[in-house]
Design a protein around this motif. Structure first.
Motif, PDB file in Angstrom:
ATOM      1  N   GLY A 204     -11.734  86.131  30.968  1.00  0.00           N
ATOM      2  CA  GLY A 204     -12.091  85.304  32.119  1.00  0.00           C
ATOM      3  C   GLY A 204     -13.241  84.356  31.861  1.00  0.00           C
ATOM      4  O   GLY A 204     -13.510  83.464  32.660  1.00  0.00           O
ATOM      5  N   GLY A 205     -13.962  84.556  30.757  1.00  0.00           N
ATOM      6  CA  GLY A 205     -15.060  83.679  30.389  1.00  0.00           C
ATOM      7  C   GLY A 205     -16.378  83.961  31.065  1.00  0.00           C
ATOM      8  O   GLY A 205     -17.371  83.295  30.780  1.00  0.00           O
ATOM      9  N   THR A 206     -16.429  84.949  31.963  1.00  0.00           N
ATOM     10  CA  THR A 206     -17.691  85.245  32.644  1.00  0.00           C
ATOM     11  C   THR A 206     -18.413  86.435  32.033  1.00  0.00           C
ATOM     12  O   THR A 206     -19.584  86.649  32.310  1.00  0.00           O
ATOM     13  CB  THR A 206     -17.470  85.512  34.141  1.00  0.00           C
ATOM     14  N   LEU A 207     -17.722  87.195  31.211  1.00  0.00           N
ATOM     15  CA  LEU A 207     -18.316  88.365  30.559  1.00  0.00           C
ATOM     16  C   LEU A 207     -18.433  88.089  29.066  1.00  0.00           C
ATOM     17  O   LEU A 207     -17.490  87.602  28.445  1.00  0.00           O
ATOM     18  CB  LEU A 207     -17.438  89.593  30.796  1.00  0.00           C
ATOM     19  N   LEU A 208     -19.611  88.380  28.520  1.00  0.00           N
ATOM     20  CA  LEU A 208     -19.869  88.194  27.099  1.00  0.00           C
ATOM     21  C   LEU A 208     -20.354  89.520  26.534  1.00  0.00           C
ATOM     22  O   LEU A 208     -21.210  90.175  27.124  1.00  0.00           O
ATOM     23  CB  LEU A 208     -20.936  87.118  26.891  1.00  0.00           C
ATOM     24  N   ALA A 209     -19.787  89.913  25.410  1.00  0.00           N
ATOM     25  CA  ALA A 209     -20.245  91.118  24.706  1.00  0.00           C
ATOM     26  C   ALA A 209     -21.013  90.682  23.470  1.00  0.00           C
ATOM     27  O   ALA A 209     -20.627  89.726  22.790  1.00  0.00           O
ATOM     28  CB  ALA A 209     -19.055  91.987  24.299  1.00  0.00           C
ATOM     29  N   SER A 210     -22.114  91.369  23.186  1.00  0.00           N
ATOM     30  CA  SER A 210     -22.863  91.111  21.956  1.00  0.00           C
ATOM     31  C   SER A 210     -23.086  92.434  21.247  1.00  0.00           C
ATOM     32  O   SER A 210     -23.491  93.416  21.856  1.00  0.00           O
ATOM     33  CB  SER A 210     -24.198  90.422  22.249  1.00  0.00           C
ATOM     34  N   GLY A 211     -22.776  92.438  19.968  1.00  0.00           N
ATOM     35  CA  GLY A 211     -22.995  93.618  19.141  1.00  0.00           C
ATOM     36  C   GLY A 211     -24.166  93.357  18.217  1.00  0.00           C
ATOM     37  O   GLY A 211     -24.285  92.271  17.642  1.00  0.00           O
ATOM     38  N   SER A 212     -25.015  94.345  18.070  1.00  0.00           N
ATOM     39  CA  SER A 212     -26.242  94.163  17.308  1.00  0.00           C
ATOM     40  C   SER A 212     -26.342  95.170  16.175  1.00  0.00           C
ATOM     41  O   SER A 212     -25.718  96.233  16.206  1.00  0.00           O
ATOM     42  CB  SER A 212     -27.436  94.326  18.251  1.00  0.00           C
ATOM     43  N   SER A 213     -27.149  94.810  15.189  1.00  0.00           N
ATOM     44  CA  SER A 213     -27.376  95.727  14.079  1.00  0.00           C
ATOM     45  C   SER A 213     -28.153  96.964  14.513  1.00  0.00           C
ATOM     46  O   SER A 213     -28.276  97.915  13.743  1.00  0.00           O
ATOM     47  CB  SER A 213     -28.116  95.015  12.938  1.00  0.00           C
ATOM     48  N   ASP A 214     -28.635  96.989  15.765  1.00  0.00           N
ATOM     49  CA  ASP A 214     -29.272  98.198  16.286  1.00  0.00           C
ATOM     50  C   ASP A 214     -28.233  99.225  16.736  1.00  0.00           C
ATOM     51  O   ASP A 214     -28.570 100.305  17.204  1.00  0.00           O
ATOM     52  CB  ASP A 214     -30.255  97.877  17.417  1.00  0.00           C
ATOM     53  N   GLY A 215     -26.934  98.876  16.607  1.00  0.00           N
ATOM     54  CA  GLY A 215     -25.856  99.792  16.945  1.00  0.00           C
ATOM     55  C   GLY A 215     -25.421  99.740  18.395  1.00  0.00           C
ATOM     56  O   GLY A 215     -24.536 100.489  18.802  1.00  0.00           O
ATOM     57  N   LEU A 216     -25.999  98.845  19.176  1.00  0.00           N
ATOM     58  CA  LEU A 216     -25.665  98.756  20.595  1.00  0.00           C
ATOM     59  C   LEU A 216     -24.812  97.540  20.889  1.00  0.00           C
ATOM     60  O   LEU A 216     -24.969  96.485  20.268  1.00  0.00           O
ATOM     61  CB  LEU A 216     -26.940  98.666  21.435  1.00  0.00           C
ATOM     62  N   VAL A 217     -23.907  97.684  21.852  1.00  0.00           N
ATOM     63  CA  VAL A 217     -23.149  96.567  22.387  1.00  0.00           C
ATOM     64  C   VAL A 217     -23.644  96.346  23.808  1.00  0.00           C
ATOM     65  O   VAL A 217     -23.740  97.298  24.593  1.00  0.00           O
ATOM     66  CB  VAL A 217     -21.631  96.867  22.388  1.00  0.00           C
ATOM     67  N   ARG A 218     -23.979  95.122  24.118  1.00  0.00           N
ATOM     68  CA  ARG A 218     -24.435  94.794  25.462  1.00  0.00           C
ATOM     69  C   ARG A 218     -23.410  93.865  26.105  1.00  0.00           C
ATOM     70  O   ARG A 218     -22.803  93.044  25.432  1.00  0.00           O
ATOM     71  CB  ARG A 218     -25.803  94.122  25.433  1.00  0.00           C
ATOM     72  N   LEU A 219     -23.243  94.026  27.416  1.00  0.00           N
ATOM     73  CA  LEU A 219     -22.363  93.153  28.189  1.00  0.00           C
ATOM     74  C   LEU A 219     -23.236  92.274  29.074  1.00  0.00           C
ATOM     75  O   LEU A 219     -24.172  92.759  29.712  1.00  0.00           O
ATOM     76  CB  LEU A 219     -21.393  93.971  29.033  1.00  0.00           C
ATOM     77  N   TRP A 220     -22.900  90.989  29.102  1.00  0.00           N
ATOM     78  CA  TRP A 220     -23.679  90.001  29.854  1.00  0.00           C
ATOM     79  C   TRP A 220     -22.756  89.286  30.827  1.00  0.00           C
ATOM     80  O   TRP A 220     -21.657  88.908  30.478  1.00  0.00           O
ATOM     81  CB  TRP A 220     -24.272  88.962  28.917  1.00  0.00           C
ATOM     82  N   ASP A 221     -23.247  89.075  32.059  1.00  0.00           N
ATOM     83  CA  ASP A 221     -22.553  88.229  33.015  1.00  0.00           C
ATOM     84  C   ASP A 221     -23.118  86.829  32.826  1.00  0.00           C
ATOM     85  O   ASP A 221     -24.280  86.579  33.145  1.00  0.00           O
ATOM     86  CB  ASP A 221     -22.822  88.730  34.446  1.00  0.00           C
ATOM     87  N   VAL A 222     -22.335  85.904  32.292  1.00  0.00           N
ATOM     88  CA  VAL A 222     -22.847  84.582  31.934  1.00  0.00           C
ATOM     89  C   VAL A 222     -22.806  83.581  33.080  1.00  0.00           C
ATOM     90  O   VAL A 222     -23.179  82.425  32.905  1.00  0.00           O
ATOM     91  CB  VAL A 222     -22.130  83.998  30.689  1.00  0.00           C
ATOM     92  N   ARG A 223     -22.363  84.041  34.244  1.00  0.00           N
ATOM     93  CA  ARG A 223     -22.391  83.130  35.398  1.00  0.00           C
ATOM     94  C   ARG A 223     -23.817  82.893  35.764  1.00  0.00           C
ATOM     95  O   ARG A 223     -24.268  82.089  36.393  1.00  0.00           O
ATOM     96  CB  ARG A 223     -21.643  83.703  36.582  1.00  0.00           C
TER      97      ARG A 223
END
Length: 102
Positions: A83-102
């Motif tokens: 849908g383009g409003t949710l962004l996932a970012s994976g980091s070398s710290d082992g965590l995945v974060r979800l962002w609402d880009v609206r």
């Protein structure tokens, strides 16, 4: 015009016109480690070596808002949801974060 992002060996990020094979505008950022276009092609997300994610307006090549902060390591993976409003970012710290880009 078709756009294509490119990350160079020095982690600089720039947009390219894929038809002419020429760069479009100046370098967007010097700390990129991953990129993803939103499904509609209007936003570019760039994960960085400085533990943040930056959103860019593709048409204006200007940053959108402040960098997304919260990762404690390099961000080598970013992906938009369908849908383009949710962004996932994976980091070398082992965590995945979800962002609402609206």
């Amino acid at each position: 015009m078709a756009w294509g992002p490119a990350i160079d060996n020095d982690h600089s990020l720039r947009l390219w016109d894929v038809a002419t094979r020429q760069p479009v505008g100046a370098i967007l950022t010097g700390a990129a480690s991953s990129v993803a276009f939103s499904p509609d092609g209007t936003l570019l997300a760039a994960g960085s070596t400085n533990h943040t994610v930056r959103l860019w307006d593709v048409a204006t090549r200007q940053p959108v808002g402040d960098p997304l902060q919260g990762q404690t390591g390099e961000v080598p993976s970013v992906a938009f949801g369908p849908g383009g409003t949710l962004l996932a970012s994976g980091s070398s710290d082992g965590l995945v974060r979800l962002w609402d880009v609206r």
